[in-house]
Design an enzyme around this catalytic site. Structure first.
Site, PDB file in Angstrom:
ATOM      1  N   HIS A   1       0.259 -15.031  -0.335  1.00 19.13           N
ATOM      2  CA  HIS A   1       1.870 -14.853  -0.392  1.00 19.13           C
ATOM      3  C   HIS A   1       2.546 -16.270  -1.101  1.00 19.13           C
ATOM      4  O   HIS A   1       1.792 -17.244  -0.748  1.00 19.13           O
ATOM      5  CB  HIS A   1       2.393 -14.227   1.066  1.00 19.13           C
ATOM      6  CG  HIS A   1       2.215 -13.140   1.226  1.00 19.13           C
ATOM      7  ND1 HIS A   1       3.230 -12.410   2.151  1.00 19.13           N
ATOM      8  CD2 HIS A   1       1.406 -12.202   0.878  1.00 19.13           C
ATOM      9  CE1 HIS A   1       2.731 -11.084   2.174  1.00 19.13           C
ATOM     10  NE2 HIS A   1       1.567 -10.865   1.511  1.00 19.13           N
TER      11      HIS A   1
ATOM     12  N   ASN B   1       4.212 -11.211  -2.448  1.00 20.33           N
ATOM     13  CA  ASN B   1       2.702 -11.536  -2.735  1.00 20.33           C
ATOM     14  C   ASN B   1       2.789 -12.499  -4.162  1.00 20.33           C
ATOM     15  O   ASN B   1       3.858 -12.352  -4.891  1.00 20.33           O
ATOM     16  CB  ASN B   1       2.026 -10.194  -3.280  1.00 20.33           C
ATOM     17  CG  ASN B   1       1.997  -9.267  -1.666  1.00 20.33           C
ATOM     18  OD1 ASN B   1       1.018  -9.724  -1.045  1.00 20.33           O
ATOM     19  ND2 ASN B   1       2.829  -8.231  -2.044  1.00 20.33           N
TER      20      ASN B   1
ATOM     21  N   CYS C   1       6.222  -9.625   4.189  1.00 20.84           N
ATOM     22  CA  CYS C   1       5.719  -9.030   5.368  1.00 20.84           C
ATOM     23  C   CYS C   1       6.922  -8.790   6.437  1.00 20.84           C
ATOM     24  O   CYS C   1       7.606  -9.582   6.777  1.00 20.84           O
ATOM     25  CB  CYS C   1       4.638  -9.960   6.008  1.00 20.84           C
ATOM     26  SG  CYS C   1       3.709  -9.683   7.702  1.00 20.84           S
TER      27      CYS C   1
ATOM     28  N   ARG D   1       2.083  -0.307  -2.687  1.00 15.22           N
ATOM     29  CA  ARG D   1       2.224  -0.219  -1.193  1.00 15.22           C
ATOM     30  C   ARG D   1       2.821  -1.781  -0.755  1.00 15.22           C
ATOM     31  O   ARG D   1       3.964  -1.484  -0.171  1.00 15.22           O
ATOM     32  CB  ARG D   1       0.646  -0.263  -0.710  1.00 15.22           C
ATOM     33  CG  ARG D   1       0.700   0.494   0.655  1.00 15.22           C
ATOM     34  CD  ARG D   1       0.757  -0.798   1.766  1.00 15.22           C
ATOM     35  NE  ARG D   1      -0.219  -1.942   1.582  1.00 15.22           N
ATOM     36  CZ  ARG D   1      -0.437  -2.934   2.471  1.00 15.22           C
ATOM     37  NH1 ARG D   1       0.407  -3.087   3.072  1.00 15.22           N
ATOM     38  NH2 ARG D   1      -1.182  -3.820   2.206  1.00 15.22           N
ATOM     39  N   ASP D   2       2.088  -2.806  -0.510  1.00 12.43           N
ATOM     40  CA  ASP D   2       2.480  -4.035  -0.106  1.00 12.43           C
ATOM     41  C   ASP D   2       4.035  -4.340  -0.922  1.00 12.43           C
ATOM     42  O   ASP D   2       4.667  -5.143  -0.090  1.00 12.43           O
ATOM     43  CB  ASP D   2       1.468  -5.166  -0.187  1.00 12.43           C
ATOM     44  CG  ASP D   2       1.393  -6.087   0.852  1.00 12.43           C
ATOM     45  OD1 ASP D   2       2.627  -6.191   1.706  1.00 12.43           O
ATOM     46  OD2 ASP D   2       0.884  -7.173   0.617  1.00 12.43           O
TER      47      ASP D   2
ATOM     48  N   HIS E   1      -5.913 -12.963  -0.718  1.00 14.08           N
ATOM     49  CA  HIS E   1      -4.486 -12.337  -0.980  1.00 14.08           C
ATOM     50  C   HIS E   1      -3.361 -13.367  -0.213  1.00 14.08           C
ATOM     51  O   HIS E   1      -3.073 -13.793   0.961  1.00 14.08           O
ATOM     52  CB  HIS E   1      -4.477 -11.099   0.199  1.00 14.08           C
ATOM     53  CG  HIS E   1      -3.335 -10.276   0.486  1.00 14.08           C
ATOM     54  ND1 HIS E   1      -3.195  -8.928   0.026  1.00 14.08           N
ATOM     55  CD2 HIS E   1      -2.110 -10.859   0.797  1.00 14.08           C
ATOM     56  CE1 HIS E   1      -1.962  -8.509   0.291  1.00 14.08           C
ATOM     57  NE2 HIS E   1      -1.272  -9.313   0.569  1.00 14.08           N
TER      58      HIS E   1
END
Length: 296
Positions: free
Chosen positions: A208, A248, A239, A15-16, A206
């Site tokens: 990055h 990430n 992002c 997803r991300d 979370h």
């Protein structure tokens, strides 16, 4: 504090990770998640039910979730910003859903086109609807260190909004360093503030890796008792609302750190690394994971 004996990895790659990449075929996504399911991961975020207008790469999330081969010990989750997205996620068989907001007004306006408090109010019916169907809801909180529009985020602001996400009904809040500017000292200050208002077992991190500090920041979080880490295979992601924010932290790098610290994850590092190379071949790029590159 003593290091946790076990850490849960929440895999964000499907997803991300993929939401910022060029279009990947639906079948490739399904294969990617099926491969991840065979690595020992217990939580895979498989899609996002946001408007295809804003995130076209996730337009096939329903088909993906409906088509993956489900493993009994794996939770497949999806991002759901509104009731329409939640209904689609339920129809697709999501085991869990996630909502998201920010610590900063500037980022909230760019990301969800509303104020911070309006975003939380929008999520109340989503959480109520999910809870009525026994579907757990996870909360994402962006810009816990810095905002690309509003500057540094005060730690007490993070604590305040994290508490509001719990009050709305989230079982866990993932604290996101969206632009990757955090350092261990600032992470310690932020986490200390959050730990004063909510249990550590309900905190996830979370990070990055834009400025190369993600692993150092995770080590800081581990020392403070945090035992849930979001990561993305091969370091995929970024992002769309934070210019220059790279991917990430790589799942492979987190696994190596945990292995070397004697922390159990239940995840096979070599298998994850291979999945990373396979999806990167599809994307015509190399993993950013230092561990993955070293294994090769």
């Amino acid at each position: 504090m003593k290091l946790p004996s076990r850490v849960k990895i929440v895999e964000m790659g499907a997803r991300d990770g993929l939401q910022n990449e060029h279009v990947v075929s639906t079948q490739s996504k399904i294969q990617f998640i099926n491969q991840l399911s065979n690595t020992g991961l217990s939580h895979i975020e498989a899609g996002s039910f946001v408007s295809p207008k804003w995130v076209p790469q996730m337009a096939d999330s329903k088909e993906v979730l409906e088509s993956v081969i489900r493993r009994p010990n794996v939770r497949y989750s999806a991002l759901t910003p509104n009731l329409q997205g939640l209904e689609q996620a339920i129809e697709a068989g999501a085991d869990e859903v996630a909502i998201f907001t920010s610590c900063s007004e500037g980022f909230c306006q760019k990301n969800t086109n509303c104020t911070l408090m309006e975003s939380l109010e929008r999520f109340i019916p989503v959480v109520e609807h999910a809870s009525a169907r026994d579907i757990p809801v996870r909360g994402y909180l962006s810009c816990v260190i810095d905002c690309p529009y509003d500057g540094p985020t005060p730690p007490d602001k993070v604590a305040e909004i994290a508490t509001l996400l719990l009050d709305v009904g989230c079982y866990e809040v993932s604290l996101g360093d969206t632009i990757g500017t955090g350092t261990p000292v600032r992470v310690q200050q932020m986490l200390s503030s959050v730990q004063q208002v909510m249990p550590t077992q309900q905190i996830a991190v979370h990070f990055h890796d834009t400025w190369g500090q993600a692993i150092a920041n995770i080590y800081q979080a581990l020392q403070m008792g945090v035992s849930v880490i979001d990561s993305s295979v091969a370091g995929l992601g970024g992002c769309p609302y934070a210019q220059g924010a790279s991917g990430n932290v790589a799942t492979e790098d987190v696994l190596y750190l945990c292995n070397q610290l004697g922390i159990e994850t239940g995840v096979n590092l070599e298998k994850v690394a291979q999945v990373g190379w396979d999806i990167c071949a599809e994307l015509n790029k190399s993993p950013t994971s230092k561990v993955s590159l070293a294994l090769r």
